[in-house]
Write an enzyme that holds these catalytic residues in place. Structure first.
Site, PDB file in Angstrom:
ATOM      1  N   ARG A 184      11.847  -6.002   4.084  1.00  0.00           N
ATOM      2  CA  ARG A 184      11.570  -4.555   4.110  1.00  0.00           C
ATOM      3  C   ARG A 184      12.612  -3.818   4.955  1.00  0.00           C
ATOM      4  O   ARG A 184      12.981  -4.251   6.043  1.00  0.00           O
ATOM      5  CB  ARG A 184      10.185  -4.288   4.680  1.00  0.00           C
ATOM      6  CG  ARG A 184       9.952  -2.795   4.890  1.00  0.00           C
ATOM      7  CD  ARG A 184       8.523  -2.393   4.963  1.00  0.00           C
ATOM      8  NE  ARG A 184       7.782  -3.047   6.024  1.00  0.00           N
ATOM      9  CZ  ARG A 184       6.468  -2.959   6.150  1.00  0.00           C
ATOM     10  NH1 ARG A 184       5.765  -2.285   5.275  1.00  0.00           N
ATOM     11  NH2 ARG A 184       5.866  -3.591   7.124  1.00  0.00           N
TER      12      ARG A 184
ATOM     13  N   ARG B 155      11.557  -2.343  10.722  1.00  0.00           N
ATOM     14  CA  ARG B 155      10.498  -1.821  11.601  1.00  0.00           C
ATOM     15  C   ARG B 155      10.280  -2.768  12.773  1.00  0.00           C
ATOM     16  O   ARG B 155      10.268  -3.984  12.602  1.00  0.00           O
ATOM     17  CB  ARG B 155       9.196  -1.685  10.801  1.00  0.00           C
ATOM     18  CG  ARG B 155       8.933  -0.296  10.341  1.00  0.00           C
ATOM     19  CD  ARG B 155       7.800  -0.200   9.347  1.00  0.00           C
ATOM     20  NE  ARG B 155       6.532  -0.752   9.786  1.00  0.00           N
ATOM     21  CZ  ARG B 155       5.411  -0.691   9.064  1.00  0.00           C
ATOM     22  NH1 ARG B 155       5.417  -0.105   7.883  1.00  0.00           N
ATOM     23  NH2 ARG B 155       4.290  -1.201   9.510  1.00  0.00           N
TER      24      ARG B 155
ATOM     25  N   ARG C 193      -0.698  -8.728  13.451  1.00  0.00           N
ATOM     26  CA  ARG C 193      -1.225  -7.727  12.503  1.00  0.00           C
ATOM     27  C   ARG C 193      -2.076  -8.390  11.424  1.00  0.00           C
ATOM     28  O   ARG C 193      -3.098  -7.836  11.007  1.00  0.00           O
ATOM     29  CB  ARG C 193      -0.056  -6.961  11.856  1.00  0.00           C
ATOM     30  CG  ARG C 193       0.592  -5.965  12.828  1.00  0.00           C
ATOM     31  CD  ARG C 193       1.938  -5.483  12.349  1.00  0.00           C
ATOM     32  NE  ARG C 193       1.887  -4.793  11.089  1.00  0.00           N
ATOM     33  CZ  ARG C 193       2.946  -4.621  10.286  1.00  0.00           C
ATOM     34  NH1 ARG C 193       4.126  -5.087  10.644  1.00  0.00           N
ATOM     35  NH2 ARG C 193       2.824  -3.967   9.161  1.00  0.00           N
TER      36      ARG C 193
ATOM     37  N   ARG D 270      -9.534   1.441   8.468  1.00  0.00           N
ATOM     38  CA  ARG D 270      -9.126   0.084   8.801  1.00  0.00           C
ATOM     39  C   ARG D 270     -10.211  -0.677   9.544  1.00  0.00           C
ATOM     40  O   ARG D 270     -10.026  -1.843   9.876  1.00  0.00           O
ATOM     41  CB  ARG D 270      -7.912   0.183   9.711  1.00  0.00           C
ATOM     42  CG  ARG D 270      -6.669  -0.426   9.130  1.00  0.00           C
ATOM     43  CD  ARG D 270      -5.595  -0.187  10.146  1.00  0.00           C
ATOM     44  NE  ARG D 270      -4.471  -1.003   9.957  1.00  0.00           N
ATOM     45  CZ  ARG D 270      -3.368  -0.589   9.332  1.00  0.00           C
ATOM     46  NH1 ARG D 270      -3.316   0.592   8.793  1.00  0.00           N
ATOM     47  NH2 ARG D 270      -2.340  -1.385   9.269  1.00  0.00           N
TER      48      ARG D 270
ATOM     49  N   LYS E 113       0.836  -1.208   0.000  1.00  0.00           N
ATOM     50  CA  LYS E 113       0.000   0.000   0.000  1.00  0.00           C
ATOM     51  C   LYS E 113       0.869   1.255   0.000  1.00  0.00           C
ATOM     52  O   LYS E 113       0.650   2.177  -0.775  1.00  0.00           O
ATOM     53  CB  LYS E 113      -0.930   0.021   1.236  1.00  0.00           C
ATOM     54  CG  LYS E 113      -1.873  -1.151   1.308  1.00  0.00           C
ATOM     55  CD  LYS E 113      -2.797  -1.066   2.509  1.00  0.00           C
ATOM     56  CE  LYS E 113      -2.101  -1.155   3.849  1.00  0.00           C
ATOM     57  NZ  LYS E 113      -1.404  -2.431   4.088  1.00  0.00           N
TER      58      LYS E 113
HETATM   59  P1  AP5 Z   1       4.848  -1.683   1.754  1.00  0.00           P
HETATM   60  O1  AP5 Z   1       4.524  -0.789   0.613  1.00  0.00           O
HETATM   61  O2  AP5 Z   1       5.627  -1.143   2.903  1.00  0.00           O
HETATM   62  O3  AP5 Z   1       3.513  -2.407   2.274  1.00  0.00           O
HETATM   63  P2  AP5 Z   1       2.293  -1.849   3.116  1.00  0.00           P
HETATM   64  O4  AP5 Z   1       1.048  -2.496   2.589  1.00  0.00           O
HETATM   65  O5  AP5 Z   1       2.318  -0.363   3.174  1.00  0.00           O
HETATM   66  O6  AP5 Z   1       2.661  -2.498   4.517  1.00  0.00           O
HETATM   67  P3  AP5 Z   1       2.583  -1.960   6.004  1.00  0.00           P
HETATM   68  O7  AP5 Z   1       3.207  -3.054   6.824  1.00  0.00           O
HETATM   69  O8  AP5 Z   1       3.131  -0.590   6.159  1.00  0.00           O
HETATM   70  O9  AP5 Z   1       1.058  -1.926   6.212  1.00  0.00           O
HETATM   71  P4  AP5 Z   1       0.291  -1.967   7.512  1.00  0.00           P
HETATM   72  O10 AP5 Z   1      -1.057  -1.731   6.997  1.00  0.00           O
HETATM   73  O11 AP5 Z   1       0.419  -3.165   8.365  1.00  0.00           O
HETATM   74  O12 AP5 Z   1       1.040  -0.875   8.410  1.00  0.00           O
HETATM   75  P5  AP5 Z   1       0.771   0.648   8.676  1.00  0.00           P
HETATM   76  O13 AP5 Z   1       2.065   1.330   8.535  1.00  0.00           O
HETATM   77  O14 AP5 Z   1      -0.402   1.157   7.915  1.00  0.00           O
HETATM   78  O15 AP5 Z   1       5.592  -2.974   1.132  1.00  0.00           O
HETATM   79  C1  AP5 Z   1       6.134  -3.989   1.982  1.00  0.00           C
HETATM   80  C2  AP5 Z   1       7.522  -4.418   1.447  1.00  0.00           C
HETATM   81  O16 AP5 Z   1       7.361  -5.091   0.199  1.00  0.00           O
HETATM   82  C3  AP5 Z   1       8.485  -3.244   1.175  1.00  0.00           C
HETATM   83  O17 AP5 Z   1       9.773  -3.668   1.470  1.00  0.00           O
HETATM   84  C4  AP5 Z   1       8.328  -2.985  -0.345  1.00  0.00           C
HETATM   85  O18 AP5 Z   1       9.503  -2.453  -0.914  1.00  0.00           O
HETATM   86  C5  AP5 Z   1       8.026  -4.383  -0.874  1.00  0.00           C
HETATM   87  N1  AP5 Z   1       7.079  -4.408  -1.998  1.00  0.00           N
HETATM   88  C6  AP5 Z   1       5.969  -3.642  -2.163  1.00  0.00           C
HETATM   89  N2  AP5 Z   1       5.321  -3.991  -3.292  1.00  0.00           N
HETATM   90  C7  AP5 Z   1       6.036  -5.022  -3.833  1.00  0.00           C
HETATM   91  C8  AP5 Z   1       5.869  -5.827  -5.029  1.00  0.00           C
HETATM   92  N3  AP5 Z   1       4.831  -5.647  -5.855  1.00  0.00           N
HETATM   93  N4  AP5 Z   1       6.795  -6.803  -5.270  1.00  0.00           N
HETATM   94  C9  AP5 Z   1       7.861  -6.981  -4.432  1.00  0.00           C
HETATM   95  N5  AP5 Z   1       8.074  -6.245  -3.299  1.00  0.00           N
HETATM   96  C10 AP5 Z   1       7.169  -5.277  -3.008  1.00  0.00           C
HETATM   97  O19 AP5 Z   1       0.324   0.614  10.207  1.00  0.00           O
HETATM   98  C11 AP5 Z   1       1.208   0.267  11.244  1.00  0.00           C
HETATM   99  C12 AP5 Z   1       0.466   0.278  12.574  1.00  0.00           C
HETATM  100  O20 AP5 Z   1      -0.087   1.595  12.831  1.00  0.00           O
HETATM  101  C13 AP5 Z   1      -0.744  -0.647  12.674  1.00  0.00           C
HETATM  102  O21 AP5 Z   1      -0.379  -1.972  13.019  1.00  0.00           O
HETATM  103  C14 AP5 Z   1      -1.568   0.037  13.768  1.00  0.00           C
HETATM  104  O22 AP5 Z   1      -1.038  -0.220  15.045  1.00  0.00           O
HETATM  105  C15 AP5 Z   1      -1.361   1.505  13.458  1.00  0.00           C
HETATM  106  N6  AP5 Z   1      -2.362   2.051  12.526  1.00  0.00           N
HETATM  107  C16 AP5 Z   1      -2.122   2.553  11.283  1.00  0.00           C
HETATM  108  N7  AP5 Z   1      -3.258   2.949  10.712  1.00  0.00           N
HETATM  109  C17 AP5 Z   1      -4.249   2.692  11.594  1.00  0.00           C
HETATM  110  C18 AP5 Z   1      -5.658   2.862  11.558  1.00  0.00           C
HETATM  111  N8  AP5 Z   1      -6.296   3.380  10.498  1.00  0.00           N
HETATM  112  N9  AP5 Z   1      -6.374   2.482  12.647  1.00  0.00           N
HETATM  113  C19 AP5 Z   1      -5.768   1.975  13.736  1.00  0.00           C
HETATM  114  N10 AP5 Z   1      -4.436   1.774  13.835  1.00  0.00           N
HETATM  115  C20 AP5 Z   1      -3.682   2.132  12.758  1.00  0.00           C
END
Ligand code: AP5
Length: 218
Positions: A127, A160, A171, A88, A13
């Protein structure tokens, strides 16, 4: 253009949101990045959020909703936005809908990035994230030019804290129970696009662009 990105943790994402934001010159809003920055800077928000992040749990809806609304009210979001990590929960989606009704805004599309479990684990383990600017790399699929150093700002690349395997499992469980129902929520509103997130970063982006540019045509 106003877009939401859905998909399990590690689906890509953040990677795609940055590219979409650049392409359409709109604002990229990542709730995960907002929280991680607040935790690093030890702000009051960071102190409230850090325990939830460390345990792989969701930060309570009312905290997230307030943060997102004040971010969307900022002037750089007036041309549009792509939301990464929000909503979410169905409650967060309803709160966003209320906010958008009040501001007379419409949502263009919800892009659901589908990736199977085996790919996700590989993405977490490879990552690397910049501790200064939050840029994301992957040791195999999008490596930095110099190992351990961010291409964009020269900051240090780290793993991370919530990418440790036990937290990742939590998660993924939280995604299944709280976020997965949003797919149906947006499908019923005829806003959902499904893309195959197991393709390369550039192929996934091209697929998303195909849908969004078709949508953009008069
Ligand atoms: P990446 O682009 O980083 O993936 P992502 O989907 O953004 O993954 P996240 O782990 O950041 O998502 P998340 O939803 O768990 O965490 P968030 O930060 O929102 O890609 C992953 C890896 O793969 C990278 O190394 C990239 O280079 C590689 N890659 C990407 N695409 C690829 C492809 N096509 N092929 C090969 N490699 C690829 O949230 C973190 C925490 O914050 C949550 O756990 C929660 O505690 C809190 N939080 C955030 N938002 C909320 C909310 N709305 N409500 C409540 N708590 C929240």
């Amino acid at each position: 253009m106003r877009i939401i990105l859905l998909g399990p943790p590690g689906a890509g994402k953040g990677t795609q949101a940055k590219k979409i934001a650049t392409e359409f010159e709109i604002c990229h809003v990542s709730t995960g990045e907002i929280f991680r920055k607040a935790v690093t800077e030890q702000t009051p928000l960071g102190k409230k959020a850090s325990d939830y992040l460390d345990k792989g749990l969701l930060v309570p809806d009312e905290i997230v909703e307030e943060i997102v609304e004040s971010r969307l009210d900022m002037s750089d979001c007036c041309k549009g936005w792509v939301l990464d990590g929000f909503p979410r929960t169905v409650n967060q989606a309803k709160s966003l809908e209320k906010y958008m009704r009040q501001k007379v805004l419409t949502l263009d599309k919800v892009v659901n990035i589908k990736v199977s479990f085996e790919y996700l684990i590989e993405r977490f383990t490879g990552r690397r994230s910049c501790e200064s600017c939050g840029a994301t790399f992957h040791i195999n699929y999008s490596p930095p030019k110099t190992s351990g150093i961010c291409d964009k700002c020269g900051g240090k690349l780290i793993i991370r804290k919530d990418d440790e395997i036990e937290t990742v499992k939590k998660r993924l469980e939280v995604y299944e129970s709280s976020t997965f129902p949003l797919i149906d929520h947006y499908d019923q509103k005829h806003l959902l696009i499904n893309v195959d997130g197991s393709k390369t970063i550039e192929e996934v982006f091209a697929d998303i662009m195909q849908y969004l540019k078709d949508e953009d045509k008069p």
